[in-house]
Design a protein around this motif. Structure first.
Motif, PDB file in Angstrom:
ATOM      1  N   ILE A 177      15.406   7.139   8.212  1.00 33.28           N
ATOM      2  CA  ILE A 177      16.608   6.427   8.668  1.00 33.28           C
ATOM      3  C   ILE A 177      16.821   6.617  10.165  1.00 33.28           C
ATOM      4  N   ALA A 178      16.593   7.839  10.651  1.00 24.70           N
ATOM      5  CA  ALA A 178      16.858   8.141  12.064  1.00 24.70           C
ATOM      6  C   ALA A 178      15.856   7.490  12.998  1.00 24.70           C
ATOM      7  N   HIS A 179      14.593   7.366  12.567  1.00 26.10           N
ATOM      8  CA  HIS A 179      13.535   6.970  13.494  1.00 26.10           C
ATOM      9  C   HIS A 179      12.964   5.576  13.252  1.00 26.10           C
ATOM     10  N   ARG A 180      13.455   4.857  12.247  1.00 23.31           N
ATOM     11  CA  ARG A 180      12.911   3.519  12.028  1.00 23.31           C
ATOM     12  C   ARG A 180      13.272   2.612  13.193  1.00 23.31           C
ATOM     13  N   ASP A 181      12.488   1.569  13.385  1.00 23.52           N
ATOM     14  CA  ASP A 181      12.729   0.617  14.466  1.00 23.52           C
ATOM     15  C   ASP A 181      13.624  -0.498  13.944  1.00 23.52           C
ATOM     16  N   TYR A 182      14.907  -0.434  14.278  1.00 21.95           N
ATOM     17  CA  TYR A 182      15.881  -1.407  13.786  1.00 21.95           C
ATOM     18  C   TYR A 182      15.800  -2.738  14.537  1.00 21.95           C
ATOM     19  N   SER A 183      14.984  -2.799  15.565  1.00 25.94           N
ATOM     20  CA  SER A 183      14.861  -4.055  16.312  1.00 25.94           C
ATOM     21  C   SER A 183      13.911  -5.032  15.635  1.00 25.94           C
ATOM     22  N   ILE A 184      13.156  -4.578  14.634  1.00 22.87           N
ATOM     23  CA  ILE A 184      12.216  -5.446  13.927  1.00 22.87           C
ATOM     24  C   ILE A 184      12.945  -6.080  12.756  1.00 22.87           C
ATOM     25  N   SER A 185      13.310  -7.331  12.890  1.00 24.40           N
ATOM     26  CA  SER A 185      14.090  -8.004  11.850  1.00 24.40           C
ATOM     27  C   SER A 185      13.227  -8.306  10.629  1.00 24.40           C
ATOM     28  N   GLY A 186      13.888  -8.454   9.487  1.00 21.32           N
ATOM     29  CA  GLY A 186      13.192  -8.806   8.258  1.00 21.32           C
ATOM     30  C   GLY A 186      12.418  -7.666   7.628  1.00 21.32           C
ATOM     31  N   THR A 187      12.698  -6.423   8.019  1.00 21.62           N
ATOM     32  CA  THR A 187      11.993  -5.278   7.456  1.00 21.62           C
ATOM     33  C   THR A 187      12.989  -4.318   6.824  1.00 21.62           C
ATOM     34  N   GLN A 188      12.488  -3.352   6.079  1.00 20.94           N
ATOM     35  CA  GLN A 188      13.341  -2.360   5.448  1.00 20.94           C
ATOM     36  C   GLN A 188      12.551  -1.073   5.257  1.00 20.94           C
ATOM     37  N   ILE A 189      13.251  -0.022   4.884  1.00 22.11           N
ATOM     38  CA  ILE A 189      12.594   1.213   4.485  1.00 22.11           C
ATOM     39  C   ILE A 189      12.212   1.074   3.018  1.00 22.11           C
ATOM     40  N   ASP A 190      10.974   1.417   2.684  1.00 20.64           N
ATOM     41  CA  ASP A 190      10.500   1.361   1.306  1.00 20.64           C
ATOM     42  C   ASP A 190      10.265   2.766   0.787  1.00 20.64           C
ATOM     43  N   VAL A 191      10.833   3.061  -0.390  1.00 23.32           N
ATOM     44  CA  VAL A 191      10.607   4.333  -1.074  1.00 23.32           C
ATOM     45  C   VAL A 191       9.866   4.025  -2.364  1.00 23.32           C
ATOM     46  N   ASP A 192       8.601   4.421  -2.419  1.00 19.54           N
ATOM     47  CA  ASP A 192       7.773   4.153  -3.588  1.00 19.54           C
ATOM     48  C   ASP A 192       7.356   5.471  -4.234  1.00 19.54           C
ATOM     49  N   ILE A 193       7.752   5.648  -5.499  1.00 24.26           N
ATOM     50  CA  ILE A 193       7.420   6.859  -6.239  1.00 24.26           C
ATOM     51  C   ILE A 193       6.285   6.530  -7.207  1.00 24.26           C
ATOM     52  N   TYR A 194       5.139   7.158  -7.013  1.00 25.18           N
ATOM     53  CA  TYR A 194       3.984   6.978  -7.885  1.00 25.18           C
ATOM     54  C   TYR A 194       3.839   8.204  -8.787  1.00 25.18           C
ATOM     55  N   ASP A 195       2.815   8.205  -9.622  1.00 19.90           N
ATOM     56  CA  ASP A 195       2.611   9.330 -10.529  1.00 19.90           C
ATOM     57  C   ASP A 195       2.372  10.639  -9.779  1.00 19.90           C
ATOM     58  N   ASN A 196       1.762  10.539  -8.596  1.00 18.44           N
ATOM     59  CA  ASN A 196       1.354  11.769  -7.898  1.00 18.44           C
ATOM     60  C   ASN A 196       2.011  11.974  -6.533  1.00 18.44           C
ATOM     61  N   ARG A 197       2.898  11.044  -6.081  1.00 19.90           N
ATOM     62  CA  ARG A 197       3.428  11.174  -4.713  1.00 19.90           C
ATOM     63  C   ARG A 197       4.613  10.251  -4.503  1.00 19.90           C
TER      64      ARG A 197
END
Length: 468
Positions: free
Chosen positions: A285-305
């Motif tokens: 949240i602190a370091h993402r580039d908010y100037s790039i429109s149309g993007t988001q932070i993705d949190v993907d939980i897999y079986d191992n990570r």
């Protein structure tokens, strides 16, 4: 000799590499615009003494000295702010009489212009193999990317009641459990001296609903996105809220096991240490580039990570692997957003977030250590599941569901949804009937809030020993 025989990673001219036979002193704009464009991007290397066909014919030492003097003169007179660069040379012949000059241009901290006269300035940007003047829209985007999107003073006054969600976040994580004072916010320049908020603080306001706060969370069955999505949520709104909701999503999808100790007791082991997850999410949240429109932070939980992917390039000059754990410099892309998280006691100025994650995994194997994967335009912060394919004996099913609930509540209050997520029950009504309600009736736990409210929390009764 081809250029890639001297520099093995050079293939073609692109956004970070360009070739010149020589630099014309009579028409410096022809090559100086390349230096400016590299500085306005992610940096790059200009090779001199190389033909368009990538033939490295080289230059004499006298010619190289003249080129260095020419660049210094043009940088001083025409390029503002002055760019930072480094030189290196490699010989193209056995006698070491001719050399290719590599000019390594560093990315600038602000927008760089080429000035021709007092009132004629041009901003250049790099395309794929070409250099072009930036459009007004390009300059605005570039300026926001260089200086951050969060440091502008708005015409919005600060009133505590309009930031209640952020206030609650501060109360939850601050050691004093108190809301920040106006003086604190002003000292951190989150609010101006006359009471107006910075643009980054607006993203924590209760009514904020910008698309740039979006976090998409998914739970996958499998090791990649070819699997089935078992759970998914999209969170948008105040950054304090999306942080809390994304953190809860990961928590409810975190498995918990118990390992037998030498004295016959049980030690709780979580798939993902809570502190590591919190630091990773705060970092994104602190370091993402908010100037790039149309993007988001993705949190993907897999079986191992878990992969927490945020838009924005890696800001440090060396790759993640080149920094010893605990010595990663702290560079803030979004100074106000970072300051807001710092005031809430969620982020430290010393850049110790990576150290905290490493400490949480200090007993894990080398292959399970957290890390950062760097790709063009985004970063992937990866945490591995400590219970996946573990060599040590982890007991997941040898205690009853009621015992499991009591173990979970030792770490603090939890909702029925969170408790059910760590159980084998798919039906909420059956989970309530067979586990929760009998524990309430026995006086071992109690509910804080209405029975049908999803926000009601279950607490461990004070009659139950925490060492049970």
């Amino acid at each position: 000799m081809k250029i890639n025989e001297l520099f093995k990673d050079v293939i073609v001219e692109n956004t970070e590499c360009e070739f010149k036979a020589t630099l014309n002193p009579d028409n410096p704009i022809k090559w100086a615009k390349t230096l400016v464009a590299f500085a306005n991007g992610n940096g790059g290397i200009l090779f001199v003494g190389v033909s368009d066909s990538r033939e490295a014919f080289g230059l004499s030492l006298d010619e190289i000295d003249k080129i260095k003097n020419l660049i210094a003169r043009v940088n001083d007179r025409h390029i503002f702010p002055h760019i930072k660069l480094q030189y290196s040379m490699r010989s193209v012949d056995e006698a070491a009489e001719r050399f290719v000059l590599a000019i390594n241009i560093k990315p600038a901290e602000s927008v760089v212009r080429y000035r021709e006269g007092d009132f004629n300035e041009t901003v250049y940007i790099k395309g794929d193999g070409n250099t072009t003047p930036a459009s007004p829209e390009d300059i605005i985007s570039l300026s926001r990317r260089k200086s951050g999107v969060d440091n502008e003073t708005t015409d919005i006054k600060y009133y505590e009641e309009n930031w209640s969600d952020y206030i609650n976040l501060c109360k939850e994580y601050r050691n004093d459990e108190l809301p920040p004072t106006l003086k604190e916010l002003q000292n951190e320049e989150i609010v101006s001296k006359d009471g107006y908020v910075k643009s980054g603080f607006l993203m924590f306001a209760d009514d904020y609903n910008g698309d740039d706060s979006l976090i998409c969370c998914r739970l996958w069955k499998g090791l990649n996105k070819a699997g089935v999505v078992l759970d998914h949520m999209r969170y948008k709104g105040p950054l304090s809220s999306v942080f809390s909701e994304a953190f809860k999503f990961i928590e409810r999808n975190t498995k918990i096991g118990w390992q037998k100790t030498k004295n016959g007791g049980r030690k709780e082991i979580r798939s993902y240490p809570k502190e590591a997850v919190r630091e990773a999410l705060v970092n994104a949240i602190a370091h993402r580039d908010y100037s790039i429109s149309g993007t988001q932070i993705d949190v993907d939980i897999y079986d191992n990570r878990i992969d927490i992917v945020s838009p924005g390039s890696w800001l440090l000059p060396k790759s993640y692997e080149e920094y010893p754990i605990g010595s990663i410099p702290s560079i803030r892309r979004n100074s106000i957003i970072a300051a807001c998280l710092d005031v809430a006691n969620l982020m430290e100025r010393g850049g110790t977030g990576f150290q905290t994650m490493a400490d949480c995994y200090k007993n894990a194997s080398v292959e399970k250590q957290p890390g950062v994967l760097i790709y063009p335009g985004f970063l992937d912060l990866r945490l591995f599941d400590l219970l996946y394919d573990e060599d040590t004996e982890i007991e997941m099913d040898d205690i009853s569901e009621t015992e499991r609930v009591l173990e979970l509540l030792k770490s603090g209050p939890k909702s029925v949804k969170e408790l059910q997520a760590s159980s084998s029950y798919n039906s909420r009504s059956i989970f309530l009937k067979e586990v929760i309600n009998p524990l309430i009736k026995a006086g071992k736990i109690y509910r804080d809030g209405p029975a049908k409210s999803p926000s009601s929390l279950m607490h461990l009764s004070t009659k139950v020993s925490p060492d049970m």
